[in-house]
Design a protein around this motif. Structure first.
Motif, PDB file in Angstrom:
ATOM      1  N   GLU A  28      17.800  53.202 -22.480  1.00 37.04           N
ATOM      2  CA  GLU A  28      17.561  52.583 -21.164  1.00 37.04           C
ATOM      3  C   GLU A  28      17.245  51.096 -21.287  1.00 37.04           C
ATOM      4  O   GLU A  28      17.408  50.349 -20.322  1.00 37.04           O
ATOM      5  N   ASN A  29      16.781  50.692 -22.458  1.00 32.41           N
ATOM      6  CA  ASN A  29      16.410  49.295 -22.674  1.00 32.41           C
ATOM      7  C   ASN A  29      17.368  48.575 -23.618  1.00 32.41           C
ATOM      8  O   ASN A  29      17.000  47.585 -24.257  1.00 32.41           O
ATOM      9  N   GLN A  30      18.612  49.087 -23.690  1.00 30.91           N
ATOM     10  CA  GLN A  30      19.676  48.486 -24.491  1.00 30.91           C
ATOM     11  C   GLN A  30      19.283  48.337 -25.956  1.00 30.91           C
ATOM     12  O   GLN A  30      19.624  47.350 -26.630  1.00 30.91           O
ATOM     13  N   LEU A  31      18.560  49.305 -26.466  1.00 28.51           N
ATOM     14  CA  LEU A  31      18.182  49.344 -27.870  1.00 28.51           C
ATOM     15  C   LEU A  31      18.742  50.600 -28.515  1.00 28.51           C
ATOM     16  O   LEU A  31      19.163  51.529 -27.839  1.00 28.51           O
ATOM     17  N   ALA A  32      18.719  50.632 -29.825  1.00 27.61           N
ATOM     18  CA  ALA A  32      19.191  51.802 -30.566  1.00 27.61           C
ATOM     19  C   ALA A  32      18.468  51.857 -31.904  1.00 27.61           C
ATOM     20  O   ALA A  32      18.008  50.834 -32.424  1.00 27.61           O
ATOM     21  N   PRO A  33      18.345  53.046 -32.482  1.00 29.24           N
ATOM     22  CA  PRO A  33      17.735  53.149 -33.812  1.00 29.24           C
ATOM     23  C   PRO A  33      18.638  52.560 -34.879  1.00 29.24           C
ATOM     24  O   PRO A  33      19.855  52.413 -34.680  1.00 29.24           O
ATOM     25  N   VAL A  34      18.060  52.242 -36.008  1.00 27.94           N
ATOM     26  CA  VAL A  34      18.821  51.694 -37.133  1.00 27.94           C
ATOM     27  C   VAL A  34      19.936  52.655 -37.530  1.00 27.94           C
ATOM     28  O   VAL A  34      21.050  52.229 -37.873  1.00 27.94           O
ATOM     29  N   SER A  35      19.672  53.955 -37.462  1.00 26.05           N
ATOM     30  CA  SER A  35      20.671  54.957 -37.857  1.00 26.05           C
ATOM     31  C   SER A  35      21.915  54.937 -36.979  1.00 26.05           C
ATOM     32  O   SER A  35      22.964  55.434 -37.369  1.00 26.05           O
ATOM     33  N   ALA A  36      21.792  54.311 -35.787  1.00 25.06           N
ATOM     34  CA  ALA A  36      22.937  54.212 -34.880  1.00 25.06           C
ATOM     35  C   ALA A  36      23.404  52.764 -34.741  1.00 25.06           C
ATOM     36  O   ALA A  36      24.070  52.402 -33.769  1.00 25.06           O
ATOM     37  N   GLY A  37      23.045  51.936 -35.700  1.00 26.45           N
ATOM     38  CA  GLY A  37      23.483  50.544 -35.678  1.00 26.45           C
ATOM     39  C   GLY A  37      22.562  49.610 -34.934  1.00 26.45           C
ATOM     40  O   GLY A  37      22.891  48.431 -34.744  1.00 26.45           O
ATOM     41  N   GLY A  38      21.397  50.088 -34.521  1.00 27.84           N
ATOM     42  CA  GLY A  38      20.452  49.249 -33.805  1.00 27.84           C
ATOM     43  C   GLY A  38      19.406  48.636 -34.704  1.00 27.84           C
ATOM     44  O   GLY A  38      19.570  48.577 -35.928  1.00 27.84           O
ATOM     45  N   ASN A  96      13.160  66.350 -32.521  1.00 28.63           N
ATOM     46  CA  ASN A  96      12.279  67.121 -31.642  1.00 28.63           C
ATOM     47  C   ASN A  96      12.217  66.483 -30.255  1.00 28.63           C
ATOM     48  O   ASN A  96      12.904  65.499 -29.962  1.00 28.63           O
ATOM     49  N   THR A  97      11.386  67.042 -29.386  1.00 28.92           N
ATOM     50  CA  THR A  97      11.332  66.601 -27.986  1.00 28.92           C
ATOM     51  C   THR A  97      10.937  65.137 -27.870  1.00 28.92           C
ATOM     52  O   THR A  97      11.559  64.372 -27.111  1.00 28.92           O
ATOM     53  N   GLN A  98       9.902  64.725 -28.614  1.00 30.23           N
ATOM     54  CA  GLN A  98       9.475  63.327 -28.532  1.00 30.23           C
ATOM     55  C   GLN A  98      10.547  62.376 -29.079  1.00 30.23           C
ATOM     56  O   GLN A  98      10.716  61.272 -28.563  1.00 30.23           O
ATOM     57  N   HIS A  99      11.285  62.811 -30.088  1.00 30.52           N
ATOM     58  CA  HIS A  99      12.364  61.981 -30.620  1.00 30.52           C
ATOM     59  C   HIS A  99      13.437  61.751 -29.557  1.00 30.52           C
ATOM     60  O   HIS A  99      13.898  60.617 -29.353  1.00 30.52           O
ATOM     61  N   LEU A 138      14.671  58.219 -27.914  1.00 32.83           N
ATOM     62  CA  LEU A 138      16.068  57.768 -27.897  1.00 32.83           C
ATOM     63  C   LEU A 138      16.504  57.412 -26.484  1.00 32.83           C
ATOM     64  O   LEU A 138      17.235  56.426 -26.281  1.00 32.83           O
ATOM     65  N   ASN A 139      16.062  58.182 -25.498  1.00 37.21           N
ATOM     66  CA  ASN A 139      16.398  57.883 -24.116  1.00 37.21           C
ATOM     67  C   ASN A 139      15.769  56.564 -23.673  1.00 37.21           C
ATOM     68  O   ASN A 139      16.422  55.730 -23.021  1.00 37.21           O
ATOM     69  N   LEU A 140      14.506  56.343 -24.046  1.00 39.00           N
ATOM     70  CA  LEU A 140      13.841  55.086 -23.706  1.00 39.00           C
ATOM     71  C   LEU A 140      14.547  53.893 -24.340  1.00 39.00           C
ATOM     72  O   LEU A 140      14.739  52.845 -23.701  1.00 39.00           O
ATOM     73  N   LEU A 141      14.941  54.035 -25.596  1.00 39.53           N
ATOM     74  CA  LEU A 141      15.651  52.949 -26.266  1.00 39.53           C
ATOM     75  C   LEU A 141      16.969  52.649 -25.576  1.00 39.53           C
ATOM     76  O   LEU A 141      17.309  51.481 -25.333  1.00 39.53           O
ATOM     77  N   ASP A 150      22.267  68.092 -23.875  1.00 40.07           N
ATOM     78  CA  ASP A 150      23.333  67.091 -23.937  1.00 40.07           C
ATOM     79  C   ASP A 150      23.010  66.010 -24.968  1.00 40.07           C
ATOM     80  O   ASP A 150      23.870  65.619 -25.772  1.00 40.07           O
ATOM     81  N   THR A 151      21.761  65.536 -24.948  1.00 40.48           N
ATOM     82  CA  THR A 151      21.366  64.488 -25.895  1.00 40.48           C
ATOM     83  C   THR A 151      21.389  65.005 -27.330  1.00 40.48           C
ATOM     84  O   THR A 151      21.836  64.303 -28.246  1.00 40.48           O
ATOM     85  N   SER A 152      20.914  66.236 -27.531  1.00 40.71           N
ATOM     86  CA  SER A 152      20.932  66.828 -28.876  1.00 40.71           C
ATOM     87  C   SER A 152      22.348  66.915 -29.411  1.00 40.71           C
ATOM     88  O   SER A 152      22.607  66.641 -30.590  1.00 40.71           O
ATOM     89  N   TYR A 153      23.281  67.272 -28.538  1.00 42.68           N
ATOM     90  CA  TYR A 153      24.680  67.392 -28.943  1.00 42.68           C
ATOM     91  C   TYR A 153      25.278  66.013 -29.246  1.00 42.68           C
ATOM     92  O   TYR A 153      25.959  65.827 -30.265  1.00 42.68           O
ATOM     93  N   GLU A 154      24.981  65.049 -28.383  1.00 46.50           N
ATOM     94  CA  GLU A 154      25.505  63.692 -28.581  1.00 46.50           C
ATOM     95  C   GLU A 154      24.973  63.078 -29.872  1.00 46.50           C
ATOM     96  O   GLU A 154      25.685  62.316 -30.549  1.00 46.50           O
ATOM     97  N   GLN A 155      23.739  63.401 -30.229  1.00 40.07           N
ATOM     98  CA  GLN A 155      23.127  62.838 -31.437  1.00 40.07           C
ATOM     99  C   GLN A 155      23.464  63.634 -32.692  1.00 40.07           C
ATOM    100  O   GLN A 155      23.080  63.249 -33.800  1.00 40.07           O
ATOM    101  N   GLY A 156      24.166  64.758 -32.524  1.00 38.22           N
ATOM    102  CA  GLY A 156      24.554  65.563 -33.672  1.00 38.22           C
ATOM    103  C   GLY A 156      23.482  66.499 -34.182  1.00 38.22           C
ATOM    104  O   GLY A 156      23.601  67.054 -35.284  1.00 38.22           O
ATOM    105  N   PHE A 157      22.424  66.730 -33.374  1.00 34.54           N
ATOM    106  CA  PHE A 157      21.362  67.642 -33.797  1.00 34.54           C
ATOM    107  C   PHE A 157      21.767  69.104 -33.613  1.00 34.54           C
ATOM    108  O   PHE A 157      21.199  69.992 -34.253  1.00 34.54           O
ATOM    109  N   ILE A 158      22.714  69.371 -32.716  1.00 33.96           N
ATOM    110  CA  ILE A 158      23.279  70.710 -32.550  1.00 33.96           C
ATOM    111  C   ILE A 158      24.797  70.592 -32.596  1.00 33.96           C
ATOM    112  O   ILE A 158      25.362  69.546 -32.249  1.00 33.96           O
TER     113      ILE A 158
END
Length: 335
Positions: free
Chosen positions: A155-165, A143-146, A150-153, A304-312
């Motif tokens: 920008e701060n050189q972080l990533a979610p666990v699902s993406a290897g972070g 969703n929008t907040q997600h 992801l953008n905030l992470l 663009d972000t939704s596509y890159e993350q595989g949500f669409i």
């Protein structure tokens, strides 16, 4: 599903003129609206509470309202032909356009920003970079907040666990967050209003980032309006009258927030059984910009972000945003 490309809107002005001469308008015409019981769907709450669309359209139109708590459910109802016009988050709107191959079009904005990043008061989190190794809640995956998180992470050189972070991102219903902070099962949360105001009023949740620091200085949509193209083709005069009401109610909220808040509180209680404090609602609007003006670039960035993350599975085609009529009405009525 019958395919109606967004270029149907290119002839919108002519269609509305023809409707005034008898096309599209008929006895028993339905307008099936959709919204969430959310502060960010403010215009819908005020309209529904005051029967504004019913009054504007007259007896020959039947207006019904459907409420949802998930964008995916509203999108499915649109696909099923059960909803004609809906207030919805920008990311589900994009998803609906892609999955329908262009049959769902964004025709107006409703609200911008309206989200904050909060943290547990006892945590050692002082900045976004400190979220490494922490558990962060969002309302729904994709969703929008997600996407903002992801953008905030990133920008701060972080990533979610699902993406290897190292940041564990979990979906939690907003109403359950206070208990999770009490239990220490989440460290932070990126939440929409009024939950930011509600949570930070407690003793164990603090504000980490305010609304203007979440994404694009707060100039991004948190709620938009979509229409089924088939409905637009068949009833352009109804869509025009709705957009006029949408603009008028937007102006009323911005000019008379106190009285508008009373209508929202009443409608939210009717829909959810929960009575919000007026102070909470007014606090939520200090972080939410109610506006029909859409930052289209922000919507494309979400795509663009939704596509890159595989949500669409694909990017929306040109024309999935058409706010020409909304912009003309705003110019005529004033915003």
């Amino acid at each position: 599903m019958k395919k109606h490309r967004a270029n149907v809107f290119l002839a919108l002005g002519a269609a509305v003129m023809l409707a005034g001469c008898g096309s599209g308008k008929g006895e028993g015409t339905q307008l099936r609206m959709a919204c969430f019981p959310n502060i960010t769907h403010a215009q819908a709450l005020v309209m529904k509470n005051g029967n504004i669309l019913e009054s504007k359209l007259g007896d020959e139109y039947e207006v019904t309202w459907n409420t949802f708590t998930a964008g995916s459910s509203e999108v499915e109802a649109i696909f099923a032909g059960e909803v004609d016009i809906g207030y919805i988050g920008p990311v589900p709107a994009i998803n609906g356009n892609v999955k329908s191959e262009g049959d769902v079009t964004v025709i107006a904005n409703a609200a911008d920003a309206g989200a904050v990043l909060v943290k547990g008061s006892d945590s050692d989190i002082e900045s976004v970079s400190d979220l490494a190794g922490k558990t962060v809640a969002i309302p729904q995956i994709g969703n929008t907040q997600h996407l903002c998180l992801l953008n905030l992470l990133s920008e701060n050189q972080l990533a979610p666990v699902s993406a290897g972070g190292t940041v564990e991102v979990v979906a939690v219903e907003n109403a359950n967050l206070q208990n999770m902070f009490d239990q220490g099962t989440v460290d932070a949360a990126l939440v929409p209003e009024p939950w930011g105001t509600i949570l930070t009023a407690s003793d164990n949740v603090d504000l980490l980032l305010d609304y203007q620091d979440i994404y694009l200085n707060g100039d991004y949509p948190v709620a938009v309006v979509v229409v089924r193209n088939e409905y637009m083709e068949e009833h352009p005069e109804v869509v025009e009258e709705f957009l006029k009401a949408h603009q008028e109610v937007t102006n009323e909220i911005n000019n008379n927030l106190e009285s508008s808040a009373d209508a929202m509180i009443s409608e939210l209680e009717a829909l959810t059984g929960h009575a919000y404090e007026k102070e909470t609602v007014l606090g939520a609007f200090s972080r939410t910009n109610v506006t029909t003006s859409l930052n289209q670039e922000a919507l494309y960035k979400f795509a663009d972000t939704s596509y890159e993350q595989g949500f669409i599975s694909a990017l929306p085609e040109d024309g999935f945003i058409n706010t020409a009529l909304s912009e003309q009405i705003a110019a005529d009525i004033g915003e």
